[in-house]
Design a protein around this motif. Structure first.
Motif, short mmCIF file in Angstrom:
data_model
loop_
_atom_site.label_atom_id
_atom_site.label_comp_id
_atom_site.label_asym_id
_atom_site.label_seq_id
_atom_site.Cartn_x
_atom_site.Cartn_y
_atom_site.Cartn_z
N ASN A 188 0.85 -1.19 0.00
CA ASN A 188 0.00 0.00 0.00
C ASN A 188 0.88 1.24 0.00
OD1 ASN A 188 -1.76 2.10 0.55
ND2 ASN A 188 -3.08 0.82 1.80
N ALA A 189 1.02 1.90 -1.17
CA ALA A 189 1.96 3.02 -1.29
C ALA A 189 1.32 4.33 -0.88
CB ALA A 189 2.48 3.11 -2.72
N GLY A 190 -0.02 4.40 -0.75
CA GLY A 190 -0.66 5.67 -0.42
C GLY A 190 -0.79 6.53 -1.66
N VAL A 191 -0.38 7.80 -1.55
CA VAL A 191 -0.42 8.75 -2.66
C VAL A 191 0.99 8.96 -3.18
CG1 VAL A 191 -1.08 11.05 -3.42
CG2 VAL A 191 -2.42 9.89 -1.64
N THR A 192 1.21 8.71 -4.44
CA THR A 192 2.53 8.92 -5.04
C THR A 192 2.46 10.02 -6.08
OG1 THR A 192 2.12 7.18 -6.67
CG2 THR A 192 3.25 6.54 -4.65
N GLN A 193 3.54 10.79 -6.17
CA GLN A 193 3.63 11.88 -7.13
C GLN A 193 4.95 11.80 -7.87
OE1 GLN A 193 1.97 15.16 -4.04
NE2 GLN A 193 2.45 15.99 -6.05
N THR A 194 4.90 12.04 -9.16
CA THR A 194 6.13 12.15 -9.95
C THR A 194 5.99 13.31 -10.92
OG1 THR A 194 5.24 10.54 -11.55
CG2 THR A 194 6.72 9.69 -9.84
#
Lengths: 121, 110
Positions: free
Chosen positions: B1-7
């Protein structure tokens, strides 16, 4: 007048002190109130959430809401150096993410500018 | 479960360039939003979405586009970057009482 006012500080206290952080608001339709903590160069994280007047306690943190005065507070007891961060208050008219697709405007959080807190060892 | 990821985490653009900031969440949240954070201004809502196929404008939508084709993804597009869009951008997703923010994208427009 901005809808949510928050003193940006900075606020510097000695370790072990009681910290009081405050926000005032002008929109009487706000029903949901939150406090976020944001460490430097990180995203905000939710600390406390309440939707009623009165106090809510979680460990060393107490959130207080006074809807009649349009005033909310966050108290930190026995402050620690690890509490050093920027604290943001936020509020909304409606609850977020309940799945209802009606009521445009109920899903927007309005944030204060944040208060930068330093707890000195 | 990575949660919220941003790139990406960091980006430098020249004035007039376009780019897309990516946001993904694995919590099956319907509500997602984009904020920008500027010194002395706090967090300001750019766009939000209450579910796949539905988006709406926030406080500062000009110069940004969004779409929501899946529950998981909510990309933010800068159409023609301007120096005024230099900021830290946060994506968030929420369900009921909880809102989770991503780690942010630091964007500089020269």
């Amino acid at each position: 007048q901005k809808e949510v006012e928050q003193d940006p500080g900075p606020l510097s206290v000695p370790e072990g002190a009681i910290v009081s952080l405050n926000c005032t608001y002008s929109n009487s339709a706000f029903q949901y109130f939150m406090w976020y903590r944001q460490y430097s160069r990180k995203g905000p994280e939710l600390l406390m959430y309440t939707y009623s007047s009165g106090n809510k306690e979680d460990g060393r943190f107490t959130a207080q809401v006074d809807k009649s005065s349009k005033y909310i507070s966050l108290f930190i007891r026995d402050s620690q150096p690890s509490d050093s961060a920027t604290y943001l208050c936020a509020m909304s008219v409606g609850a977020l993410g309940l799945g209802s697709r009606s009521g445009a405007g109920s899903y927007q959080l309005t944030f204060g500018k944040g208060t930068k807190l330093s707890v000195i060892p | 479960n990575a949660g919220v990821t941003q790139t990406p985490k960091f980006q430098v653009l020249k004035t007039g360039q376009s780019m897309t900031l990516q946001c993904a969440q694995d919590m099956n949240h319907e509500y997602m939003s984009w904020y920008r954070q500027d010194p002395g201004m706090g967090l300001r809502l750019i766009h939000y979405s209450v579910g796949a196929g539905i988006t709406d404008q926030g406080e500062v939508p000009n110069g940004y586009n969004v779409s929501r084709s899946t529950t998981e993804d909510f990309p933010l597009r800068l159409l023609s970057a301007a120096p005024s869009q230099t900021s830290v951008y946060f994506c968030a997703s929420s369900y009921a009482d909880e809102q989770y923010f991503g780690p942010g994208t630091r964007l500089t427009v020269t």
